[in-house]
Design a protein around this motif. Sequence first.
Motif: not given
Length: 227
Positions: A81, A115, A118, A167-168, A171
């Motif tokens: 992140t 955040t 991903g 998970s994306k 994102e």
Amino acid sequence: IIDDILDFSKIEAGHLELELRQFNLWNCAEESLEILAEEASSKGIELICDLDYAGPTALIGDVTRLRQVLVNLVTNAIKFTQEGEIVLSVSSTVLGSAESGEELRYRTEFSVRDTGIGIPEDRLEGIFGSFTQADTSTTRKYGGTGLGLAICQRLVALMGGEMTLKSKIGEGSDFRFTIESEGLFSTEFHHQQKAPRSLSKKKVLLVHGNDSARRVITELAAHRFAV
Ligand code: ADP
């Protein structure tokens, strides 16, 4: 790396035994984040602990291994992140009364949400495999062995639970796992956590730039100030 390899081979050989001791669930969650607070703060990432104040305060199980899983997941979350937040949430549901009498059996769910970058959809399924990383550039960019999640998944299975992942790409990720164990709701512990009576019925002004942190601190204040 040596610790990871030793843990992994011990689990694979079926020689890893879990301790069954009473431990404080809230302290375990908070300590796991405390160890990594400086790392997160040096990257400017908000690290948030979202506890379930209506749930059990103590569980019976292996606190060292539980902490190992949490620290591993949060370490990954920080590693992958660049900005934003990491939220560790803990919540429990009652499964029924325990064989031993007074205590209840709980299913406790842990979630480590970030955040970050991903994980691509086609890599999600295999990510818990040993020596697996999301893409070939990961080792070059971030280091690591691809053993951490494999160990976490196996430890969680030994604790009677299951690990899942959403998970994306771009994102963030949300790693969740459950464990089942006997637990204790200690009114004495809850009482110790309360703010002094002199502070009750006072108004609190809470200013924080992060939505999740504001929500969690509001819940904490409501819990501490409720008489
Ligand atoms: P390592 O971190 O040593 O590579 P892990 O088993 O802990 O091994 O993780 C495997 C791979 O899963 C990582 O290399 C990374 O590609 C991916 N991964 C794990 N956690 C995250 C996360 N929070 N966000 C994005 N990718 C992740």
